[in-house]
Design a protein around this motif. Structure first.
Motif, PDB file in Angstrom:
ATOM      1  N   GLU A  64       5.134   3.074  11.809  1.00 51.08           N
ATOM      2  CA  GLU A  64       5.379   3.142  10.371  1.00 51.08           C
ATOM      3  C   GLU A  64       5.307   4.564   9.837  1.00 51.08           C
ATOM      4  OE1 GLU A  64       6.076   0.403   8.505  1.00 51.08           O
ATOM      5  OE2 GLU A  64       6.014  -0.811  10.309  1.00 51.08           O
ATOM      6  N   TYR A 116       4.148   7.195   3.783  1.00 50.73           N
ATOM      7  CA  TYR A 116       2.903   7.946   3.673  1.00 50.73           C
ATOM      8  C   TYR A 116       2.973   9.249   4.471  1.00 50.73           C
ATOM      9  CZ  TYR A 116       1.157   3.925   1.201  1.00 50.73           C
ATOM     10  OH  TYR A 116       1.004   2.922   0.282  1.00 50.73           O
ATOM     11  N   TYR A 171      -1.104  11.208  -3.306  1.00 52.31           N
ATOM     12  CA  TYR A 171      -1.624   9.837  -3.359  1.00 52.31           C
ATOM     13  C   TYR A 171      -2.821   9.722  -4.320  1.00 52.31           C
ATOM     14  CZ  TYR A 171      -3.407   5.299  -1.907  1.00 52.31           C
ATOM     15  OH  TYR A 171      -3.851   4.000  -1.914  1.00 52.31           O
ATOM     16  N   TYR A 230     -12.676   3.364  -7.028  1.00 55.37           N
ATOM     17  CA  TYR A 230     -13.009   3.092  -5.618  1.00 55.37           C
ATOM     18  C   TYR A 230     -14.502   2.801  -5.444  1.00 55.37           C
ATOM     19  CZ  TYR A 230      -8.394   4.353  -3.792  1.00 55.37           C
ATOM     20  OH  TYR A 230      -7.066   4.374  -3.491  1.00 55.37           O
ATOM     21  N   ALA A 249      -6.321   0.717   7.571  1.00 55.81           N
ATOM     22  CA  ALA A 249      -5.377   1.291   6.593  1.00 55.81           C
ATOM     23  C   ALA A 249      -6.177   1.999   5.503  1.00 55.81           C
ATOM     24  CB  ALA A 249      -4.445   0.228   6.034  1.00 55.81           C
ATOM     25  N   GLY A 281      -6.200   4.964   4.393  1.00 54.79           N
ATOM     26  CA  GLY A 281      -5.554   5.942   3.518  1.00 54.79           C
ATOM     27  C   GLY A 281      -6.319   7.255   3.481  1.00 54.79           C
ATOM     28  N   HIS A 324     -12.357   4.479  -0.114  1.00 52.50           N
ATOM     29  CA  HIS A 324     -13.326   3.387   0.073  1.00 52.50           C
ATOM     30  C   HIS A 324     -14.336   3.760   1.163  1.00 52.50           C
ATOM     31  CE1 HIS A 324     -10.044   0.614  -1.592  1.00 52.50           C
ATOM     32  NE2 HIS A 324     -11.067   0.414  -2.392  1.00 52.50           N
ATOM     33  N   ASP A 342      -5.914   4.492  10.213  1.00 51.22           N
ATOM     34  CA  ASP A 342      -4.657   4.478   9.465  1.00 51.22           C
ATOM     35  C   ASP A 342      -3.551   4.962  10.400  1.00 51.22           C
ATOM     36  OD1 ASP A 342      -4.086   4.402   6.182  1.00 51.22           O
ATOM     37  OD2 ASP A 342      -2.535   5.418   7.338  1.00 51.22           O
ATOM     38  N   VAL A 343      -2.317   4.574  10.083  1.00 50.56           N
ATOM     39  CA  VAL A 343      -1.198   5.004  10.909  1.00 50.56           C
ATOM     40  C   VAL A 343      -0.713   6.396  10.509  1.00 50.56           C
ATOM     41  CG1 VAL A 343       0.722   4.084   9.529  1.00 50.56           C
ATOM     42  CG2 VAL A 343       0.879   4.062  12.022  1.00 50.56           C
ATOM     43  N   SER A 344      -1.012   6.798   9.282  1.00 53.21           N
ATOM     44  CA  SER A 344      -0.455   8.058   8.773  1.00 53.21           C
ATOM     45  C   SER A 344      -1.369   9.247   9.056  1.00 53.21           C
ATOM     46  CB  SER A 344      -0.223   7.942   7.258  1.00 53.21           C
ATOM     47  OG  SER A 344      -0.108   9.224   6.691  1.00 53.21           O
ATOM     48  N   ASP A 357      -1.853   2.171  14.689  1.00 51.04           N
ATOM     49  CA  ASP A 357      -1.012   1.231  13.954  1.00 51.04           C
ATOM     50  C   ASP A 357      -1.707  -0.126  13.935  1.00 51.04           C
ATOM     51  OD1 ASP A 357       1.039  -0.529  13.104  1.00 51.04           O
ATOM     52  OD2 ASP A 357       2.554   0.822  13.906  1.00 51.04           O
ATOM     53  N   LEU A 358      -1.811  -0.695  12.755  1.00 49.92           N
ATOM     54  CA  LEU A 358      -2.429  -2.029  12.623  1.00 49.92           C
ATOM     55  C   LEU A 358      -1.749  -3.063  13.511  1.00 49.92           C
ATOM     56  CD1 LEU A 358      -2.928  -2.892   8.839  1.00 49.92           C
ATOM     57  CD2 LEU A 358      -4.547  -3.229  10.687  1.00 49.92           C
ATOM     58  N   PHE A 373      -6.211  -2.884  -0.641  1.00 46.00           N
ATOM     59  CA  PHE A 373      -5.094  -2.364  -1.434  1.00 46.00           C
ATOM     60  C   PHE A 373      -3.735  -2.675  -0.789  1.00 46.00           C
ATOM     61  CE2 PHE A 373      -3.802   1.506  -4.269  1.00 46.00           C
ATOM     62  CZ  PHE A 373      -3.186   0.613  -5.141  1.00 46.00           C
ATOM     63  N   SER A 392      -2.558  -3.313   2.016  1.00 45.17           N
ATOM     64  CA  SER A 392      -2.064  -2.609   3.208  1.00 45.17           C
ATOM     65  C   SER A 392      -1.552  -3.559   4.291  1.00 45.17           C
ATOM     66  CB  SER A 392      -3.173  -1.721   3.778  1.00 45.17           C
ATOM     67  OG  SER A 392      -3.623  -0.827   2.789  1.00 45.17           O
ATOM     68  N   TYR A 414       2.181  -4.261   4.686  1.00 44.00           N
ATOM     69  CA  TYR A 414       3.119  -3.309   5.311  1.00 44.00           C
ATOM     70  C   TYR A 414       3.594  -3.799   6.674  1.00 44.00           C
ATOM     71  CZ  TYR A 414       2.745   0.271   1.740  1.00 44.00           C
ATOM     72  OH  TYR A 414       2.840   0.955   0.552  1.00 44.00           O
TER      73      TYR A 414
HETATM   74  C1  LIG Z   1      -1.639   1.417  -0.489  1.00 44.21           C
HETATM   75  S1  LIG Z   1      -2.256   2.477   0.769  1.00 44.21           S
HETATM   76  C2  LIG Z   1      -3.969   1.968   0.771  1.00 44.21           C
HETATM   77  C3  LIG Z   1      -4.879   3.029   1.314  1.00 44.21           C
HETATM   78  C4  LIG Z   1      -6.357   2.751   1.080  1.00 44.21           C
HETATM   79  N1  LIG Z   1      -6.788   1.523   1.711  1.00 44.21           N
HETATM   80  C5  LIG Z   1      -6.654   2.724  -0.398  1.00 44.21           C
HETATM   81  O1  LIG Z   1      -7.168   1.694  -0.874  1.00 44.21           O
HETATM   82  O2  LIG Z   1      -6.407   3.724  -1.069  1.00 44.21           O
HETATM   83  C6  LIG Z   1      -1.629   1.738   2.265  1.00 44.21           C
HETATM   84  C7  LIG Z   1      -2.108   2.422   3.523  1.00 44.21           C
HETATM   85  O3  LIG Z   1      -1.682   1.623   4.621  1.00 44.21           O
HETATM   86  C8  LIG Z   1      -1.333   2.496   5.676  1.00 44.21           C
HETATM   87  N2  LIG Z   1      -0.469   1.764   6.591  1.00 44.21           N
HETATM   88  C9  LIG Z   1       0.773   1.282   6.357  1.00 44.21           C
HETATM   89  N3  LIG Z   1       1.246   0.665   7.448  1.00 44.21           N
HETATM   90  C10 LIG Z   1       0.274   0.755   8.393  1.00 44.21           C
HETATM   91  C11 LIG Z   1       0.167   0.302   9.744  1.00 44.21           C
HETATM   92  N4  LIG Z   1       1.162  -0.358  10.323  1.00 44.21           N
HETATM   93  N5  LIG Z   1      -0.973   0.562  10.426  1.00 44.21           N
HETATM   94  C12 LIG Z   1      -2.004   1.237   9.828  1.00 44.21           C
HETATM   95  N6  LIG Z   1      -1.940   1.701   8.564  1.00 44.21           N
HETATM   96  C13 LIG Z   1      -0.829   1.454   7.845  1.00 44.21           C
HETATM   97  C14 LIG Z   1      -0.651   3.655   4.988  1.00 44.21           C
HETATM   98  O4  LIG Z   1      -0.554   4.798   5.806  1.00 44.21           O
HETATM   99  C15 LIG Z   1      -1.541   3.818   3.760  1.00 44.21           C
HETATM  100  O5  LIG Z   1      -2.568   4.739   4.004  1.00 44.21           O
END
Ligand SMILES: C[S@@+](CC[C@H](N)C(=O)[O-])C[C@H]1O[C@@H](n2cnc3c(N)ncnc32)[C@H](O)[C@@H]1O
Length: 284
Positions: free
Chosen positions: A3, A7, A15, A24, A52, A54, A58, A73-75, A99-100, A138, A140, A143
């Motif tokens: 992914e 992000y 962000y 938070y 995830a 971010g 949190h 997190d993946v990013s 990656d989740l 949030f 996540s 995704y």
């Molecule tokens: C809306 S943000 C939420 C971040 C954090 N949990 C927060 O509350 O601020 C979504 C997060 O999901 C992560 N994400 C999206 N797809 C993902 C995946 N496949 N594996 C891990 N993280 C992922 C993004 O990189 C991003 O940091």
């Protein structure tokens, strides 16, 4: 990594500015209180896996509430900010890129300071007892888009959770989303010498997915504007859909609220559901 198209650096850098109204600390307090109440762990150190995570908001708040936190997190760009923020806050938190969809909460992760390595374990940390609490907040989880991928991730989350431990998920709630989403939303934010304008265009894809195209303009001070585009696709859920997926992963739904408020009903007006589930006490 699957992914990495969302992000990215530009989005990550803005962000926290776009989320500056989000409380938070209060959300982390809700999470810690729920775990204290259900697990009976008040005053004890709680091992938390924040998926995830971010930019780590949190995770950092929880680590100030007697939690030993690992963030995933993946990013890479979101994680870089999370590490910088944790270090500025003098919080010891492990942040791991993964990656989740292929979550493996053991391989190559640093051992927890509260979990001494046993003889013969080599570089692998002992996660034998699992995490007391696994969070994915949030929206996540959405995704991952497809139920098959979400189901797989939930099974891995189940495996990462210690017997009797908790899982807390926050997902985008279908009724509120379908009745109230703005097809076009524009926001301007200012802070830390940066100004940014975000145009969000949302359209539905099939029955369960929202595609949000973000066109973002940002500038430092009075400098030139930079523009970039990210398109996010996220699954939204009815309560019975997310509860069904969680149950099929072997977790028992304990309670569902319409956000981070124990008194908030998960009714159609709630934009987010916070679902608390528990792993059975069977051993692995
Ligand atoms: C809306 S943000 C939420 C971040 C954090 N949990 C927060 O509350 O601020 C979504 C997060 O999901 C992560 N994400 C999206 N797809 C993902 C995946 N496949 N594996 C891990 N993280 C992922 C993004 O990189 C991003 O940091």
């Amino acid at each position: 990594m699957g992914e990495s198209t969302v992000y990215g650096g530009g989005f990550a850098a803005l962000y926290d500015l776009f989320q500056s109204a989000k409380n938070y600390n209060a959300e982390a307090r809700f999470v810690r209180d729920a775990a204290d109440e259900i697990l009976g762990m008040r005053g004890k150190t709680l091992k938390v896996l924040d998926l995830a995570c971010g930019t780590g908001s949190h995770a950092i708040a929880l680590s100030g509430m007697k939690c030993d936190v690992t963030g995933v997190d993946v990013s890479r760009d979101m994680l870089a900010l999370a590490r910088r923020k944790a270090s500025a806050a003098k919080r010891r938190i492990r942040f791991v890129q993964q990656d989740l969809a292929s979550l493996d909460p053991v391989e190559g992760w640093a051992p927890s300071p509260t979990q001494p390595r046993r003889a013969g374990e080599g570089a692998r940390p002992s996660t034998e007892s699992g995490w007391d609490l696994v969070t994915c907040l949030f929206d996540s989880l959405g995704y991952l888009r497809s139920d098959a991928r979400i189901q797989r991730a939930l099974r891995r989350i189940h495996r990462a959770t210690k017997p009797g431990g908790l899982v807390i998920l926050e997902v985008w709630h279908a009724p509120a989303m379908l009745a109230g989403f703005d097809p076009l939303r524009v926001r301007r934010v200012r802070g830390r010498g940066i100004e940014a304008v975000r145009i969000g265009e949302t359209r539905l894809r099939g029955e369960h997915l929202a595609e949000v195209r973000y066109e973002i303009f940002s500038r430092k001070g009075e400098g030139a504007w930079h523009r970039f585009v990210e398109t996010h696709v996220n699954r939204f859920f009815t309560q019975s859909e997310i509860a069904g997926l969680v149950s099929r992963a072997g977790l028992r739904v304990v309670r569902v609220t319409g956000g981070y408020d124990a008194a908030a009903a998960p009714d159609d007006a709630a934009w987010h559901l916070v679902l608390i589930a528990q792993r059975g006490t069977e051993s692995r």
